[in-house]
Design a protein around this motif. Structure first.
Motif, PDB file in Angstrom:
ATOM      1  N   LYS A  10      93.266  27.174 -10.050  1.00 14.63           N
ATOM      2  CA  LYS A  10      91.884  26.261  -9.443  1.00 14.63           C
ATOM      3  C   LYS A  10      91.879  24.558 -10.408  1.00 14.63           C
ATOM      4  N   ILE A  11      91.499  23.634  -9.716  1.00 16.83           N
ATOM      5  CA  ILE A  11      92.388  22.643  -9.756  1.00 16.83           C
ATOM      6  C   ILE A  11      90.548  22.002 -10.276  1.00 16.83           C
ATOM      7  N   LYS A  12      90.764  20.471 -11.339  1.00 19.90           N
ATOM      8  CA  LYS A  12      89.649  19.832 -11.365  1.00 19.90           C
ATOM      9  C   LYS A  12      89.630  18.239 -12.062  1.00 19.90           C
ATOM     10  N   VAL A  13      89.017  18.047 -11.965  1.00 24.71           N
ATOM     11  CA  VAL A  13      89.683  16.516 -11.933  1.00 24.71           C
ATOM     12  C   VAL A  13      88.130  16.489 -13.378  1.00 24.71           C
ATOM     13  N   ASP A  14      88.623  15.793 -14.334  1.00 24.90           N
ATOM     14  CA  ASP A  14      88.427  15.481 -15.365  1.00 24.90           C
ATOM     15  C   ASP A  14      87.208  14.136 -15.445  1.00 24.90           C
ATOM     16  N   PRO A  15      86.046  13.737 -15.408  1.00 28.13           N
ATOM     17  CA  PRO A  15      85.425  12.714 -14.639  1.00 28.13           C
ATOM     18  C   PRO A  15      85.648  12.150 -16.382  1.00 28.13           C
ATOM     19  N   PRO A  29      92.561  15.417   1.158  1.00 33.10           N
ATOM     20  CA  PRO A  29      91.798  14.843   1.379  1.00 33.10           C
ATOM     21  C   PRO A  29      90.314  16.336   1.487  1.00 33.10           C
ATOM     22  N   ASP A  30      91.390  17.730   1.719  1.00 29.69           N
ATOM     23  CA  ASP A  30      90.896  18.420   1.796  1.00 29.69           C
ATOM     24  C   ASP A  30      90.241  19.162   0.974  1.00 29.69           C
ATOM     25  N   VAL A  31      91.126  18.894  -0.813  1.00 28.74           N
ATOM     26  CA  VAL A  31      89.944  19.841  -1.967  1.00 28.74           C
ATOM     27  C   VAL A  31      89.441  18.001  -2.616  1.00 28.74           C
ATOM     28  N   PHE A  32      89.740  16.895  -2.409  1.00 27.64           N
ATOM     29  CA  PHE A  32      88.801  15.401  -3.080  1.00 27.64           C
ATOM     30  C   PHE A  32      88.331  15.037  -2.595  1.00 27.64           C
ATOM     31  N   LYS A  33      87.288  14.447  -2.762  1.00 31.58           N
ATOM     32  CA  LYS A  33      86.326  12.988  -2.239  1.00 31.58           C
ATOM     33  C   LYS A  33      85.442  12.384  -3.428  1.00 31.58           C
ATOM     34  N   MET A  34      85.796  11.145  -2.982  1.00 27.31           N
ATOM     35  CA  MET A  34      85.131   9.971  -3.764  1.00 27.31           C
ATOM     36  C   MET A  34      83.899  10.060  -3.616  1.00 27.31           C
ATOM     37  N   LEU A  35      83.152   9.917  -5.288  1.00 33.07           N
ATOM     38  CA  LEU A  35      81.577   9.565  -5.102  1.00 33.07           C
ATOM     39  C   LEU A  35      81.091   8.767  -5.763  1.00 33.07           C
ATOM     40  N   GLU A  36      80.548   7.591  -5.800  1.00 31.65           N
ATOM     41  CA  GLU A  36      80.495   6.670  -6.161  1.00 31.65           C
ATOM     42  C   GLU A  36      81.521   6.367  -6.731  1.00 31.65           C
ATOM     43  N   ASP A  37      82.261   5.791  -7.951  1.00 35.36           N
ATOM     44  CA  ASP A  37      83.043   5.579  -8.452  1.00 35.36           C
ATOM     45  C   ASP A  37      84.121   6.464  -8.905  1.00 35.36           C
ATOM     46  N   ALA A  64      93.721  12.979 -15.026  1.00 37.31           N
ATOM     47  CA  ALA A  64      92.528  12.970 -15.092  1.00 37.31           C
ATOM     48  C   ALA A  64      92.325  15.069 -13.887  1.00 37.31           C
ATOM     49  N   ILE A  65      93.240  15.052 -13.404  1.00 44.62           N
ATOM     50  CA  ILE A  65      93.792  16.076 -12.375  1.00 44.62           C
ATOM     51  C   ILE A  65      94.682  17.319 -12.935  1.00 44.62           C
ATOM     52  N   SER A  66      93.666  18.190 -13.099  1.00 44.58           N
ATOM     53  CA  SER A  66      94.776  19.459 -13.920  1.00 44.58           C
ATOM     54  C   SER A  66      94.356  20.588 -12.808  1.00 44.58           C
ATOM     55  N   ILE A  67      95.813  21.643 -12.918  1.00 49.16           N
ATOM     56  CA  ILE A  67      95.196  22.772 -12.448  1.00 49.16           C
ATOM     57  C   ILE A  67      95.630  23.760 -13.336  1.00 49.16           C
ATOM     58  N   GLU A  68      94.768  25.002 -13.362  1.00 45.94           N
ATOM     59  CA  GLU A  68      94.362  25.580 -14.286  1.00 45.94           C
ATOM     60  C   GLU A  68      95.011  27.042 -13.650  1.00 45.94           C
ATOM     61  N   GLU A  69      95.237  28.295 -13.825  1.00 43.17           N
ATOM     62  CA  GLU A  69      95.195  29.826 -13.386  1.00 43.17           C
ATOM     63  C   GLU A  69      94.476  30.580 -14.189  1.00 43.17           C
ATOM     64  N   TYR A  70      93.911  31.045 -13.292  1.00 48.52           N
ATOM     65  CA  TYR A  70      92.698  32.353 -14.184  1.00 48.52           C
ATOM     66  C   TYR A  70      92.856  33.803 -13.797  1.00 48.52           C
ATOM     67  N   PRO A  71      93.069  34.483 -15.007  1.00 51.09           N
ATOM     68  CA  PRO A  71      93.227  36.522 -13.344  1.00 51.09           C
ATOM     69  C   PRO A  71      92.183  36.818 -13.382  1.00 51.09           C
ATOM     70  N   VAL A  72      91.825  36.958 -12.505  1.00 54.29           N
ATOM     71  CA  VAL A  72      90.392  37.103 -11.373  1.00 54.29           C
ATOM     72  C   VAL A  72      90.981  39.309 -11.567  1.00 54.29           C
TER      73      VAL A  72
END
Length: 79
Positions: A10-15, A29-37, A64-72
């Protein structure tokens, strides 16, 4: 019934860290988009980690961006 363990990236952005530079949205661009600032993740669950995903992590000037791996657990149902 049997099953196996699958690792889901999973990819995350720390706002709180994001400064809104937009590099990630340009790089991936398939994963991120800008919303306001701020950058937001529009596709957090990744099938696989691709080079552009790694590049977005590496080029973020404020880390601010991280990729974390989760077991499923995946359960297969045998007939």
């Amino acid at each position: 019934m049997g099953g196996f363990l699958f690792i889901m990236p999973k990819i995350k952005v720390d706002p709180n860290k994001c400064i809104g530079c937009g590099i990630c949205a340009t790089t991936c661009p398939d994963v991120f988009k800008m919303l306001e600032d701020k950058a937001i993740v529009i596709k957090p669950d990744l099938d696989e980690i691709k080079e552009e995903h790694r590049e977005s992590v590496e080029t973020c000037p404020v880390d601010a961006i991280s990729i974390e791996e989760y077991p499923v657990n995946v359960i297969s149902i045998e007939e």
